[in-house]
Design an enzyme around this catalytic site. Structure first.
Site, mmCIF file in Angstrom:
data_model
loop_
_atom_site.group_PDB
_atom_site.id
_atom_site.type_symbol
_atom_site.label_atom_id
_atom_site.label_comp_id
_atom_site.label_asym_id
_atom_site.label_seq_id
_atom_site.Cartn_x
_atom_site.Cartn_y
_atom_site.Cartn_z
ATOM 1 N N GLU A 35 -10.265 -7.321 2.985
ATOM 2 C CA GLU A 35 -10.425 -8.458 2.071
ATOM 3 C C GLU A 35 -9.893 -9.725 2.737
ATOM 4 O O GLU A 35 -10.358 -10.825 2.460
ATOM 5 C CB GLU A 35 -9.693 -8.189 0.746
ATOM 6 C CG GLU A 35 -10.295 -8.955 -0.426
ATOM 7 C CD GLU A 35 -9.767 -8.500 -1.783
ATOM 8 O OE1 GLU A 35 -10.556 -7.961 -2.579
ATOM 9 O OE2 GLU A 35 -8.568 -8.693 -2.058
ATOM 10 N N HIS A 73 -9.948 18.050 10.920
ATOM 11 C CA HIS A 73 -10.936 19.031 10.465
ATOM 12 C C HIS A 73 -12.053 18.338 9.709
ATOM 13 O O HIS A 73 -12.765 18.951 8.917
ATOM 14 C CB HIS A 73 -10.237 20.085 9.595
ATOM 15 C CG HIS A 73 -9.157 20.780 10.359
ATOM 16 N ND1 HIS A 73 -9.388 21.884 11.126
ATOM 17 C CD2 HIS A 73 -7.851 20.459 10.535
ATOM 18 C CE1 HIS A 73 -8.254 22.256 11.722
ATOM 19 N NE2 HIS A 73 -7.313 21.405 11.373
ATOM 20 N N LYS A 127 -18.800 -10.179 -8.498
ATOM 21 C CA LYS A 127 -18.395 -10.255 -9.908
ATOM 22 C C LYS A 127 -19.433 -11.020 -10.718
ATOM 23 O O LYS A 127 -19.780 -10.642 -11.836
ATOM 24 C CB LYS A 127 -17.041 -10.965 -10.026
ATOM 25 C CG LYS A 127 -15.861 -10.114 -9.583
ATOM 26 C CD LYS A 127 -14.572 -10.883 -9.788
ATOM 27 C CE LYS A 127 -13.400 -10.183 -9.157
ATOM 28 N NZ LYS A 127 -12.203 -11.020 -9.056
HETATM 29 O O1 LIG Z 1 -4.896 -9.049 -10.250
HETATM 30 P P1 LIG Z 1 -6.292 -9.397 -10.643
HETATM 31 O O2 LIG Z 1 -6.455 -10.858 -10.893
HETATM 32 O O3 LIG Z 1 -6.745 -8.570 -11.796
HETATM 33 O O4 LIG Z 1 -7.221 -9.077 -9.421
HETATM 34 C C1 LIG Z 1 -7.376 -7.790 -8.904
HETATM 35 C C2 LIG Z 1 -8.023 -7.808 -7.555
HETATM 36 O O5 LIG Z 1 -9.270 -8.480 -7.610
HETATM 37 C C3 LIG Z 1 -9.442 -9.294 -6.458
HETATM 38 O O6 LIG Z 1 -9.271 -10.598 -6.832
HETATM 39 C C4 LIG Z 1 -10.787 -9.158 -5.882
HETATM 40 O O7 LIG Z 1 -11.062 -7.840 -5.575
HETATM 41 C C5 LIG Z 1 -8.348 -8.817 -5.519
HETATM 42 O O8 LIG Z 1 -8.047 -9.741 -4.553
HETATM 43 C C6 LIG Z 1 -7.273 -8.523 -6.479
HETATM 44 O O9 LIG Z 1 -6.277 -7.767 -5.887
#
Ligand SMILES: O=P(O)(O)OC[C@H]1O[C@](O)(CO)[C@@H](O)[C@@H]1O
Length: 533
Positions: free
Chosen positions: A328, A357, A461
């Protein structure tokens, strides 16, 4: 190249190992790059790039807006050295949070704060990504029979996964403390987990709010919910701590302290590693060693994958944890100048010798598109071991498999790094996390990318939100039509062009009878028909 490497004399390799090993006796840590085929001139060429990386890290630690795209400071290093925070207010906030975590957890352990069924026995942590992976890794790495509370996790919006966890908590919901973790406070998977937990409490006739704790930024949706519903406690999260580097903030400290783990030692281990990796000389700095090896192996373009092989079951989740931290942070389309670079390093792994394995066959003989990182733990176990052969223990076997795999990989021209720690405890786990955080930060400077934002995740998202919006349109069309319809017909009536998505949505709903949709299979998906149940 592999033929040349395989004949490197043992004595020469030993000299290379001994002269080049980075080690710190006090920390009980060493880092070996002797099996990375990097010549002294290659090392010097990469080392020349480090002064600017060290200076960028120093500015970051001093409170610069290191995450320019999001206009944020990047302050996870202050969490274990609050005196280094750029303002007295921030220092006070960090110290206050640690104090509050300790006070709250002590009250829980002492039975001064209880659930409706009495003294808390369990914790259910609800979060995702950086808000779950770190707590999960620490919980597994440091678990023992002396744990004060038993840990469970919802780290997804998978209903079946949720049910599995809930069924294990069914008999102790009245003594389960629910900790909902979301920095943004608006992550859908976490919100769904919270609603599922609330529903389970309601079904069991147990009030949820007095057993619920929120960890989130002030003013977030989660914060508002916790306030309006009168949850037991809210802990702060700060905008200057990124999700994937939040494990030493309240995000990781609250669950760890509830479990009964030594959070002071965790912070101390991280702080000690921070001191070592702050040193602006490549030779003296283990994170710089690591970043240099990554740069060399992947030619600064991530052309080789990072395979993690911790030879210790407790560290199995470290591979998963680092997958988020590294991928990330480093997986970026654009560099800081806005040029398309598509950077990243792919990370995978589980644990040795189990992986021997599974996929180690390919590592030894197949595509040479990776470098391995072995994590060796010197202490086998608490207490003595039986002999499984004359004079040989299970731990000797584990060592043998590590050393043998390292040798076998080297002989076939595959690079490997070895990190050695004396034992797995809160101190060494803190140090390992801090080592990788710094290595990622330094490497990002070498390739000039912003390691602290995640624009690609946002795209996924948004697309998911569009699919959910399309679902309500499609359902409306199907339930308001007497005749069954094909996906094309539904799309036309819903005035939507994405027929494949509509087909996927309806097929999913039809597989879950309570959703009120049926599917009559045709010869092809385009001929399938959907109607009201
Ligand atoms: O803590 P939040 O805002 O729920 O985000 C959870 C996760 O989602 C992200 O923003 C994107 O995957 C991560 O960087 C983060 O750890």
């Amino acid at each position: 190249m592999s033929a040349e490497l395989s004949i490197t004399p043992q004595a020469e390799l030993w000299a290379r190992y001994s002269a080049g090993l980075y080690r710190n006796e006090e920390l009980g840590f060493s880092l070996d790059l002797s099996r990375v085929n990097m010549s002294p001139s290659e090392q010097s060429a990469i080392a020349e790039m480090f002064p600017m990386a060290f200076s960028a890290m120093a500015q970051l630690e001093a409170g610069s807006i290191a995450n320019k795209d999001e206009g944020r400071m990047v302050g996870h290093y202050w969490l274990r050295a609050p005196q280094l925070a750029p303002t007295p207010e921030l220092e006070a906030d960090i110290l206050q949070a640690i104090f509050d975590v300790n006070a709250f957890c002590q009250a829980v352990h002492a039975g001064e704060v209880t659930g409706s069924g009495g003294k808390f026995t369990n914790v259910l942590l609800i979060g995702i990504g950086g808000s779950a992976l770190g707590p999960q890794f620490i919980a597994t790495a440091l678990a023992s029979s002396h744990d004060k509370l038993h840990m469970s996790f919802f780290d997804n919006t998978d209903p079946d996964g949720i049910d599995l966890v809930l069924s294990s908590l069914a008999s102790c919901l009245a003594t389960t403390l629910v900790v909902v973790v979301s920095k943004s406070g608006g992550t859908p998977e976490t919100r769904n987990g919270m609603l599922e937990a609330q529903a389970a409490f309601q079904a069991a006739g147990i009030p949820f709010a007095p057993q619920a704790v929120a960890i989130t930024q002030a003013g977030s949706k989660l914060d508002q919910t916790a306030q309006s519903e009168g949850w037991l406690k809210t802990f702060p999260m700060w905008d200057w701590v990124g999700g994937r580097t939040s494990v030493m903030s309240t995000v990781g400290l609250v669950p760890a302290a509830l479990q009964g783990l030594d959070i002071d030692s965790l912070l101390e281990g991280a702080g000690q590693m921070d001191s070592l990796t702050r040193v602006p000389q490549v030779k003296e700095n283990p994170a710089a060693h690591l970043a240099m090896a990554w740069y060399h192996c992947g030619q600064g373009r991530g052309s080789k994958d990072m395979v993690l092989l911790p030879y210790k079951d407790r560290l199995a989740l470290f591979s998963k944890y680092l997958q988020q931290l590294v991928m990330e942070s480093l997986g970026k389309e654009l560099d800081r100048k806005g040029q398309k670079v598509n950077q990243g390093i792919a990370v995978y792994g589980n644990k040795g010798s189990t992986d021997q394995h599974a996929y180690v066959q390919q590592l030894r003989d197949g595509l040479n598109n990776f470098f391995a990182t072995f994590i060796e733990v010197l202490k086998d176990r608490q207490g003595d071991s039986i002999e499984v052969d004359a004079g040989v223990t299970s731990g000797d076997y584990l060592y043998g498999f590590y050393a043998g795999t390292r040798k076998a990989l080297y002989e076939s021209g595959r690079d490997s790094i070895t990190i050695t720690v004396n034992e797995v405890n809160a101190h060494s786990v803190g140090a390992l996390i801090a080592l990788y955080e710094r290595a990622v930060g330094l490497y990002a400077e070498l390739v000039n990318i912003n390691a602290y934002h995640q624009p690609g995740v946002e795209a996924g998202k948004k697309a998911a939100a569009q699919i959910l919006a399309l679902q309500s349109q499609a359902v409306e069309v199907v339930v308001s039509n007497k005749a069954s319809l094909t996906a094309d017909e539904v799309a036309k009536l819903a005035n939507a062009s994405d027929v494949e998505s509509i087909y996927g949505i309806l097929r999913h709903l039809a597989a879950n009878p309570s959703r009120g949709i049926v599917r009559q299979p045709g010869k092809t998906p385009a001929e399938d028909r959907f109607g009201k149940l």
